[in-house]
Design an enzyme around this catalytic site. Structure first.
Site, PDB file in Angstrom:
ATOM      1  N   ASP A   1       0.664  -1.832   0.333  1.00 18.16           N
ATOM      2  CA  ASP A   1       0.016  -0.262  -0.229  1.00 18.16           C
ATOM      3  C   ASP A   1       0.666   0.993   0.149  1.00 18.16           C
ATOM      4  O   ASP A   1       2.188   1.251   0.518  1.00 18.16           O
ATOM      5  CB  ASP A   1      -0.945   0.051   1.104  1.00 18.16           C
ATOM      6  CG  ASP A   1      -0.216   0.285   2.768  1.00 18.16           C
ATOM      7  OD1 ASP A   1      -0.512   0.984   2.857  1.00 18.16           O
ATOM      8  OD2 ASP A   1      -0.254  -1.284   3.068  1.00 18.16           O
TER       9      ASP A   1
ATOM     10  N   GLU B   1      -8.899   4.206  12.199  1.00 18.17           N
ATOM     11  CA  GLU B   1      -8.010   3.921  12.779  1.00 18.17           C
ATOM     12  C   GLU B   1      -7.599   4.918  14.556  1.00 18.17           C
ATOM     13  O   GLU B   1      -7.091   4.292  15.797  1.00 18.17           O
ATOM     14  CB  GLU B   1      -6.121   3.430  12.878  1.00 18.17           C
ATOM     15  CG  GLU B   1      -5.808   2.752  11.328  1.00 18.17           C
ATOM     16  CD  GLU B   1      -4.555   3.907  10.520  1.00 18.17           C
ATOM     17  OE1 GLU B   1      -3.648   3.737  11.493  1.00 18.17           O
ATOM     18  OE2 GLU B   1      -4.749   3.879   9.295  1.00 18.17           O
TER      19      GLU B   1
END
Length: 262
Positions: A65, A157
């Site tokens: 990523d 997150e």
């Protein structure tokens, strides 16, 4: 006048060898404590940094990523790279964050990934400073997924202050539902495994595919179902200056292709 004899005993100085012995013992205790609390929990990272990384075994489908943090990528060189002897099959690309931030490298990265034969995906980084609806529609305005792309991804997150878990979960579901209505596919949820257990444990979230971040371990500790595992943030590949996150897909290449959008 007769002086009295001083009968008190003078304290003898500590022998130097005992001073040295105490210093050595203190150093041993310090080194052990440092290793136990700081090195051991992130030993996988230390091995990766010094070129002796041991990646999870039994998984052949590798990916990465990326975002603007990787800078300008040499996609031709990247295409020839490999992770643990396996080719890089997929690339997850940061697209948006909050309600007004577009990653500066997204447009080029998204185009180049497909041009060079990678299966590509795009993710939105959740912000607690914008509403779920604002973030969902901003993502949709900037990202145009096509057939063969991975489902859209929500990277979550951080738990917001001054809110309840139930309200937070409703907000996350709002984003997921809006994006799902547009693409007619359930978005992928990216998060680290402890965050999933603490804040996204409601059964309704089990309907979504998961991309779990769990670093510096050779075994996934999350016990639920998952599609992707981000297992280190100190990977190295040709064509990318600096570190890049390494990921694996929990299945075969055929499964990964079937998982893409129609």
């Amino acid at each position: 006048m007769t002086r009295k004899k001083n009968t008190s005993r003078r304290r003898r100085p500590t022998p130097r060898k005992y001073v040295w012995l105490g210093g050595i013992l203190a150093s041993i205790v310090y080194i052990f404590a440092f290793y136990y609390f700081f090195v051991s929990p992130t030993g996988f990272r230390w091995r990766a940094l010094y070129g002796d990384a041991r990646y999870p075994v039994g998984y052949e489908i590798q990916g990465i990523d990326i975002s603007h943090h990787q800078g300008k990528i040499n996609w031709g060189r990247l295409r020839g790279g490999s992770i643990d002897g396996n080719p890089v099959r997929f690339v997850m690309i940061k697209a948006t964050e909050g309600a007004n931030f577009l990653d500066s490298r997204f447009v080029d990265n998204f185009y180049q990934a497909r041009e060079h034969g990678f299966i590509r995906g795009a993710y939105h980084f959740w912000s607690n400073k914008s509403t779920a609806r604002e973030q969902a529609y901003y993502f949709l305005s900037k990202v145009k997924l096509e057939s063969g792309d991975l489902p859209p991804v929500l990277d979550v997150e951080r738990f917001p202050k001054n809110t309840t878990k139930e309200e937070f979960q409703r907000n996350i579901l709002t984003w997921l539902h809006i994006v799902e209505d547009r693409y007619h596919v359930k978005p992928i949820i990216y998060t680290y495994y402890k965050f999933k257990q603490e804040y996204l444990s409601a059964p309704v979230f089990d309907d979504y595919p998961y991309w779990i971040a769990h670093y510096y371990t050779e075994k996934m500790e999350y016990k639920g179902s998952w599609r992707f595992w981000q297992h280190t943030d100190v990977g190295r590949l040709p064509g990318i200056n600096g570190f890049v996150d390494f990921n694996i897909y929990n299945g075969s290449y055929y499964d990964l292709q079937k998982f893409t959008m129609e």
